[in-house]
Design a protein around this motif. Structure first.
Motif, PDB file in Angstrom:
ATOM      1  N   TRP A  89      38.840  51.660  37.532  1.00 14.07           N
ATOM      2  CA  TRP A  89      37.902  52.660  36.615  1.00 14.07           C
ATOM      3  C   TRP A  89      36.561  51.739  36.849  1.00 14.07           C
ATOM      4  O   TRP A  89      35.267  51.952  37.213  1.00 14.07           O
ATOM      5  CB  TRP A  89      38.053  52.790  35.241  1.00 14.07           C
ATOM      6  N   TYR A  93      33.414  52.560  39.221  1.00 10.39           N
ATOM      7  CA  TYR A  93      32.208  52.874  38.397  1.00 10.39           C
ATOM      8  C   TYR A  93      30.728  51.929  38.764  1.00 10.39           C
ATOM      9  O   TYR A  93      29.836  52.464  39.088  1.00 10.39           O
ATOM     10  CB  TYR A  93      32.158  52.612  36.998  1.00 10.39           C
ATOM     11  N   SER A 189      32.507  62.481  28.680  1.00 10.32           N
ATOM     12  CA  SER A 189      32.792  61.436  29.373  1.00 10.32           C
ATOM     13  C   SER A 189      31.596  60.558  29.699  1.00 10.32           C
ATOM     14  O   SER A 189      32.017  59.318  30.006  1.00 10.32           O
ATOM     15  CB  SER A 189      33.261  62.154  30.789  1.00 10.32           C
ATOM     16  N   TRP A 338      37.900  60.387  34.209  1.00 10.75           N
ATOM     17  CA  TRP A 338      36.858  59.427  33.225  1.00 10.75           C
ATOM     18  C   TRP A 338      37.729  59.375  31.873  1.00 10.75           C
ATOM     19  O   TRP A 338      37.901  58.472  31.368  1.00 10.75           O
ATOM     20  CB  TRP A 338      35.743  59.687  33.426  1.00 10.75           C
TER      21      TRP A 338
END
Length: 362
Positions: A89, A93, A189, A338
């Motif tokens: 993640w 990101y 999110s 997310w």
């Protein structure tokens, strides 16, 4: 690390500001139109629920990092899986942050420059900042917070003269429960990235009173985004507003004022760029903590170049397929993924509740 009581507040304002005030507003206008305020309100309140669970998990052992004691709650291999999920993640990101840099500067100031060159330069800055650690990033956010506060005042003063307050009744009378629910989940999110809080423990002393300040952070952020959204709607309308990729910047550029207010776009660009650097660097810093926990090593800094390179690679692939990037960035499925990652503290809190209760009963 010796800090003031409000240092976490200032850091997380800058951390969240790099995304919500820039990218969330046009997305909400495009999908929710006049009822975007509902998604903002509900999404931010749901985000505070994630904050409560995250804070609760961090307080289980305030003198020990979650990455170290998490295995005692859910087991060794499930904990490693959670760390791996969070690692992916963070890297992904950070790659979207890098690609946003490329899209903005490549289309406005560095036309004709190869995207890979911009990505490498940005990656070097991110890599260096991440290697400095959380303490340095927290003090950088302290200085940026003052600039952020001044910039918001400038922007709101620019919006007010052009705002059409006759639109206000439409905010109340236009409702679609299905769209409101879907966009509330999307907004959640954006407002629910509180899982990163687990990685400032025990660097910062986490106390029960700190939760109030963090809740105030979420409320302050929600109010800031709400004011920005409502003034964008009343200045550009629902149709033009959704076409603007950077509404704040477009407002300054279209301003007829010749004074400091009308020429404040370099200030906005500098603030956004600095906030994004802190955001991306902190994500890579967290990713390096995840890797060191996965392999049970203390050599965290040695992983930072490889993690940054992974983010640059993903950003480079996206730069070759811009359509796929926008499709994924605005995808509802990605927002759900997310939330799955951001809800990791909930899994730990529920497991800890039943495990510790059973031990007490015995």
């Amino acid at each position: 690390m010796r800090t003031s009581k409000w240092q976490l507040f200032r850091f997380f304002i800058i951390f969240f500001n790099s995304q919500t005030t820039i990218f969330l507003i046009p997305n909400l206008i495009a999908t929710s139109s006049y009822q975007g305020w509902i998604a903002l309100l509900v999404g931010s309140l749901l985000g505070l629920i994630l904050l409560w669970f995250t804070f609760h998990v961090g307080m289980l052992r305030p003198n020990q990092a979650w990455a170290s004691f998490g295995k005692d709650i859910i087991g060794k291999w499930p904990h490693k899986f959670m760390l791996l999920l969070l690692l992916c993640w963070c890297v992904y990101y950070a790659s979207t942050d890098i690609e946003n840099f490329v899209l903005f500067f490549g289309s406005n100031y560095l036309r004709g420059t190869p995207p890979l060159f911009i990505q490498c330069v940005i990656g070097l800055v991110i890599m260096y900042t991440a290697s400095l650690g959380f303490t340095t990033m927290a003090y950088m956010a302290d200085g940026l917070f003052i600039i952020f506060f001044i910039t918001m005042i400038i922007l709101f003063n620019l919006f007010l003269p052009n705002a059409d307050f006759n639109m206000l009744p439409a905010f109340i009378h236009y409702h679609d429960p299905g769209i409101a629910l879907k966009d509330s989940i999307v907004a959640m999110s954006w407002f629910g990235e509180w899982i990163v809080l687990l990685f400032v423990v025990p660097d910062l002393k986490l106390e029960a009173k700190m939760l109030k300040r963090l809740v105030f952070t979420g409320i302050f952020l929600m109010v800031t985004v709400f004011i920005g959204w409502s003034l964008t709607m009343m200045s550009f309308g629902p149709h033009l507003g959704q076409e603007l990729q950077y509404p704040f910047l477009e407002l300054v550029r279209s301003s007829k004022q010749e004074n400091l207010l009308g020429n404040s776009d370099p200030l906005i660009i500098g603030l956004w760029s600095s906030s994004m650097f802190i955001h991306s660097s902190f994500l890579i810093y967290i990713a390096s903590r995840c890797v060191s926990s996965l392999f049970n090593t203390k050599a965290r800094k040695m992983y930072i170049p490889f993690l940054t390179l992974a983010s640059i690679t993903i950003a480079f692939l996206y730069s070759r397929h811009i359509g796929s990037y926008y499709k994924h960035y605005n995808s509802y499925a990605i927002a759900v993924i997310w939330l799955i990652v951001e809800s990791i503290p909930i899994y730990y809190a529920i497991t800890a509740f039943f495990r510790y209760r059973n031990k007490t009963a015995k």
